[in-house]
Design an enzyme around this catalytic site. Structure first.
Site, PDB file in Angstrom:
ATOM      1  N   THR A  52       4.632 -32.694  14.412  1.00 31.05           N
ATOM      2  CA  THR A  52       3.985 -31.810  13.435  1.00 31.05           C
ATOM      3  C   THR A  52       3.326 -30.628  14.125  1.00 31.05           C
ATOM      4  OG1 THR A  52       3.720 -33.543  11.791  1.00 31.05           O
ATOM      5  CG2 THR A  52       2.112 -31.744  11.742  1.00 31.05           C
ATOM      6  N   GLU A 112      11.440 -30.899  10.024  1.00 32.59           N
ATOM      7  CA  GLU A 112      11.355 -32.353   9.823  1.00 32.59           C
ATOM      8  C   GLU A 112      10.361 -32.874  10.858  1.00 32.59           C
ATOM      9  OE1 GLU A 112      13.601 -32.504   6.609  1.00 32.59           O
ATOM     10  OE2 GLU A 112      12.481 -34.128   7.533  1.00 32.59           O
ATOM     11  N   CYS A 140      10.857 -41.605  12.985  1.00 31.36           N
ATOM     12  CA  CYS A 140       9.837 -41.047  12.080  1.00 31.36           C
ATOM     13  C   CYS A 140       9.780 -41.811  10.769  1.00 31.36           C
ATOM     14  CB  CYS A 140      10.136 -39.588  11.811  1.00 31.36           C
ATOM     15  SG  CYS A 140      11.798 -39.339  11.207  1.00 31.36           S
ATOM     16  N   GLU A 146      16.767 -31.991   4.687  1.00 35.35           N
ATOM     17  CA  GLU A 146      18.063 -32.001   5.382  1.00 35.35           C
ATOM     18  C   GLU A 146      18.965 -32.947   4.610  1.00 35.35           C
ATOM     19  OE1 GLU A 146      16.810 -33.003   9.546  1.00 35.35           O
ATOM     20  OE2 GLU A 146      17.679 -31.037   9.955  1.00 35.35           O
ATOM     21  N   ASN A 159      14.210 -38.809  20.058  1.00 33.17           N
ATOM     22  CA  ASN A 159      14.251 -40.213  19.636  1.00 33.17           C
ATOM     23  C   ASN A 159      15.627 -40.679  19.204  1.00 33.17           C
ATOM     24  OD1 ASN A 159      13.773 -38.405  17.443  1.00 33.17           O
ATOM     25  ND2 ASN A 159      13.246 -40.150  16.143  1.00 33.17           N
ATOM     26  N   THR A 199       4.133 -29.189  16.959  1.00 32.64           N
ATOM     27  CA  THR A 199       5.155 -28.230  17.403  1.00 32.64           C
ATOM     28  C   THR A 199       5.719 -27.488  16.205  1.00 32.64           C
ATOM     29  OG1 THR A 199       5.661 -29.745  19.188  1.00 32.64           O
ATOM     30  CG2 THR A 199       7.247 -27.991  18.770  1.00 32.64           C
ATOM     31  N   GLY A 220      10.794 -32.604  15.045  1.00 29.94           N
ATOM     32  CA  GLY A 220       9.922 -32.948  16.164  1.00 29.94           C
ATOM     33  C   GLY A 220       8.524 -33.201  15.660  1.00 29.94           C
TER      34      GLY A 220
HETATM   35  O1  TXE Z   1       8.306 -33.574  20.062  1.00 27.39           O
HETATM   36  P1  TXE Z   1       8.218 -32.038  20.260  1.00 27.39           P
HETATM   37  P2  TXE Z   1       8.313 -34.661  21.154  1.00 27.39           P
HETATM   38  C1  TXE Z   1       6.660 -36.828  16.980  1.00 27.39           C
HETATM   39  C2  TXE Z   1       6.143 -38.053  17.691  1.00 27.39           C
HETATM   40  C3  TXE Z   1       6.059 -37.605  19.113  1.00 27.39           C
HETATM   41  C4  TXE Z   1       5.649 -36.163  18.942  1.00 27.39           C
HETATM   42  C5  TXE Z   1       6.040 -35.342  20.136  1.00 27.39           C
HETATM   43  O2  TXE Z   1       4.851 -38.357  17.236  1.00 27.39           O
HETATM   44  O3  TXE Z   1       5.095 -38.312  19.835  1.00 27.39           O
HETATM   45  O4  TXE Z   1       6.374 -35.696  17.813  1.00 27.39           O
HETATM   46  O5  TXE Z   1       7.385 -35.706  20.440  1.00 27.39           O
HETATM   47  C6  TXE Z   1      10.978 -28.524  21.436  1.00 27.39           C
HETATM   48  N1  TXE Z   1       8.859 -23.944  20.406  1.00 27.39           N
HETATM   49  N2  TXE Z   1       8.098 -36.877  16.788  1.00 27.39           N
HETATM   50  O6  TXE Z   1       7.662 -34.342  22.445  1.00 27.39           O
HETATM   51  O7  TXE Z   1       7.299 -31.610  21.322  1.00 27.39           O
HETATM   52  C7  TXE Z   1      11.122 -29.616  22.461  1.00 27.39           C
HETATM   53  O8  TXE Z   1      11.612 -29.105  23.678  1.00 27.39           O
HETATM   54  C8  TXE Z   1      10.104 -24.400  20.157  1.00 27.39           C
HETATM   55  C9  TXE Z   1       8.595 -37.045  15.461  1.00 27.39           C
HETATM   56  O9  TXE Z   1       9.763 -34.972  21.183  1.00 27.39           O
HETATM   57  O10 TXE Z   1       7.979 -31.593  18.901  1.00 27.39           O
HETATM   58  C10 TXE Z   1      12.106 -30.542  21.777  1.00 27.39           C
HETATM   59  O11 TXE Z   1      13.417 -30.071  21.923  1.00 27.39           O
HETATM   60  N3  TXE Z   1      10.533 -25.645  20.501  1.00 27.39           N
HETATM   61  C11 TXE Z   1      10.006 -36.542  15.345  1.00 27.39           C
HETATM   62  C12 TXE Z   1      11.677 -30.452  20.311  1.00 27.39           C
HETATM   63  O12 TXE Z   1      10.943 -29.235  20.197  1.00 27.39           O
HETATM   64  C13 TXE Z   1       9.629 -26.468  21.095  1.00 27.39           C
HETATM   65  C14 TXE Z   1      10.896 -37.023  16.439  1.00 27.39           C
HETATM   66  C15 TXE Z   1      10.785 -31.608  19.867  1.00 27.39           C
HETATM   67  O13 TXE Z   1       9.699 -31.651  20.770  1.00 27.39           O
HETATM   68  C16 TXE Z   1       8.314 -26.074  21.374  1.00 27.39           C
HETATM   69  C17 TXE Z   1      10.287 -36.786  17.718  1.00 27.39           C
HETATM   70  C18 TXE Z   1       7.938 -24.750  21.000  1.00 27.39           C
HETATM   71  N4  TXE Z   1       6.704 -24.306  21.249  1.00 27.39           N
HETATM   72  C19 TXE Z   1       8.908 -36.730  17.868  1.00 27.39           C
HETATM   73  N5  TXE Z   1       7.672 -27.129  21.985  1.00 27.39           N
HETATM   74  C20 TXE Z   1      10.670 -36.921  14.024  1.00 27.39           C
HETATM   75  N6  TXE Z   1      10.174 -36.376  12.928  1.00 27.39           N
HETATM   76  O14 TXE Z   1      11.607 -37.672  14.039  1.00 27.39           O
HETATM   77  C21 TXE Z   1       8.569 -28.133  22.057  1.00 27.39           C
HETATM   78  N7  TXE Z   1       9.746 -27.745  21.537  1.00 27.39           N
END
Ligand code: TXE
Length: 481
Positions: free
Chosen positions: A228, A248, A282, A461, A150, A230, A226
């Site tokens: 919750t 985070e 977020c 952070e 994002n 994940t 990322g």
């Molecule tokens: O996040 P992901 P995404 C929330 C928001 C969004 C949802 C999914 O609701 O719809 O999370 O978003 C890596 N082991 N936020 O798809 O999947 C992945 O490759 C290790 C809130 O972006 O969590 C990427 O680099 N790494 C958030 C990173 O994790 C893994 C901002 C984030 O991906 C993994 C973004 C694994 N098993 C989304 N699976 C905020 N708090 O700002 C994925 N990844």
């Protein structure tokens, strides 16, 4: 089409497996470059390079580490325009936003931590006549930094800068959905003279690259931003290995508007807190609660402004809502708009796809959406949507709105609008969140702790908290006898 390369041991290089996948421009829905489909072999190369670089980097005087990181900050500023264009092409956010927020903040992140390490000190404790204790704060080793799509360079650099500044080496993975500015950062690190292996960037998917980083025994500390879900998956692997973790995660933030608020300021800022970055922050206030005497007046004024927001080409100055970051994410948002109506909500505006002319026709555009009439505890009000969608509802008492606000599994941020100072402090103290903004939103001082409670994450952070996270404290006690 161009192929993005990994940055390992100071060199830009192809993935070991020589396979790539498409990187889609959300504004057009078309692929515009290839991303390395890296795997554990690339992660292994990166960890070995980082481990080899750690002794020299961690023992380098802070002033020299600082100078290199300041140089990276200066190069980001020099290339601001190029980086901003790349960011908007990759993420779909308006160019004016990349230029005014994302890229300048990435430069600030490096500068803040490059200078922060020049002013750090640790404590000593004298045991009169017996001994003297002093605390050493030492870098941990190789840090794993995994970031989301994002705010790509903004959040990527916010992990890397403190990790490097405090003397660690890094194996980093940007989101595969928005990898491009991390790739550009690699070249700037080479130009700045960052020693080989200090920072390694491995592109690829979560399971194939993020997973091996999380599980690697040579990476004792993980910083993740990322979803919750994940975050939970990462914890499952890292916790039994006793890794240090900063998580985070998501949010479902309340925006509480009392009848005595500065009305114009509340309406204007609520447009930003609802729809900035297409609502893909977020910290966005996705649940709006308005004290009943003001509800109708606020709702009408707010919806009128929302309808006027221009949706479309991120490269047009007047665009306020750019493209949603990906097709799957657009479909997730639309799923929640339909769910809201099944749960009894009324869509006051928005929720429609937009099909601009020409090459943007296949892009991912959605009009900003306001929904009223939902119960406070329905799924739409409990689950993170992470798009240009907000719900709005009235409340009657402070106790009632605090119960609404604190009722989700998240606890990241909250916004409160009131001119009553005593009430502002009282409500802030009773909100279950890590951040509370009063009569403002997203005012950020980099020295402040950043993070949430409940399922919004673990740890903080920002500021010196980040430098502490990436180091270990050691107490040394010397006898005076
Ligand atoms: O996040 P992901 P995404 C929330 C928001 C969004 C949802 C999914 O609701 O719809 O999370 O978003 C890596 N082991 N936020 O798809 O999947 C992945 O490759 C290790 C809130 O972006 O969590 C990427 O680099 N790494 C958030 C990173 O994790 C893994 C901002 C984030 O991906 C993994 C973004 C694994 N098993 C989304 N699976 C905020 N708090 O700002 C994925 N990844």
């Amino acid at each position: 089409m161009e192929s993005i390369l990994n940055y390992i041991n100071g060199k830009l290089q192809a993935p070991v497996g020589q396979t790539y996948f498409d990187n889609i421009n959300p504004s057009t829905g078309k692929a515009y470059c290839f991303i390395p489909d890296s795997d554990e072999r690339d992660v292994e190369l990166a960890v070995s390079a980082a481990q080899a670089a750690f002794p020299a980097w961690s023992s380098m005087p802070a002033a020299r580490r600082s100078a290199i990181l300041v140089k990276i900050s200066e190069l980001i500023t020099r290339d601001l325009e190029k980086l901003a264009i790349a960011e908007s092409r990759d993420n779909g956010k308006p160019l004016w936003l990349s230029k005014s927020v994302d890229i300048p903040r990435a430069a600030s992140n490096f500068y803040f931590y490059a200078t922060g390490i020049l002013h750090q000190s640790t404590e000593a404790h004298a045991m009169e006549g017996m001994a003297i204790n002093y605390t050493l704060r030492q870098p941990i080793g190789v840090a794993g930094c995994i970031s989301p799509w994002n705010l790509p360079l903004y959040l990527f650099s916010w992990k890397i800068a403190p990790a490097l500044a405090s003397g660690n080496c890094v194996v980093a993975k940007p989101s595969e959905i928005t990898p491009y500015t991390a790739y550009m950062l690699s070249a700037l690190c080479i130009e700045a003279g960052l020693p080989a292996g200090v920072l390694n960037i491995v592109h690829g998917t979560g399971p194939k690259v993020g997973g091996p980083i999380t599980a690697h025994p040579g990476i004792p500390v993980i910083s993740f931003t990322g979803g919750t879900q994940t975050g939970a998956a990462i914890s499952k692997v890292a916790a039994p290995m006793f890794k240090k973790m900063s998580l985070e995660l998501g949010g479902k933030n309340p925006n509480i508007i009392f009848a005595d608020c500065d009305f114009d300021a509340a309406v204007k800022t609520t447009i930003h807190s609802s729809f900035s970055n297409q609502g893909e922050i977020c910290l966005c206030g996705s649940r709006i609660f308005v004290e009943r005497p003001l509800y109708e007046k606020f709702k009408l004024a707010f919806v009128e402004k929302v309808k006027a927001l221009k949706v479309g080409d991120p490269f047009h100055e007047e665009t306020r809502i750019g493209a949603i970051v990906s097709k799957p994410h657009l479909e997730k948002i639309e799923y929640y708009i339909n769910l809201a109506q099944e749960e009894g909500g009324t869509v006051l505006c928005g929720g429609e796809r937009v099909y601009p002319e020409g090459e943007l026709a296949s892009g991912y555009y959605l009009t900003p959406t306001v929904i009223e009439g939902l119960p406070s505890n329905c799924r739409t009000n409990m689950e993170e949507i992470f798009g240009p969608v907000v719900t709005i509802m009235p409340f009657d008492t402070e106790e009632e709105v605090l119960a609404f606000a604190n009722s989700t599994k998240y606890g990241l941020a909250a916004t409160v609008w009131t001119q009553n100072l005593t009430r502002a402090h009282r409500v802030a103290a009773n909100l279950h969140s890590g951040i509370v903004w009063i009569n403002c939103w997203l005012l950020r001082d980099l020295r402040t702790p950043f993070g949430g409670v409940k399922q919004s994450g673990v740890g903080r952070e920002g500021g010196f908290e980040a430098l502490e996270f990436f180091t270990e404290e050691k107490n040394v006690c010397i006898s005076l006898k």
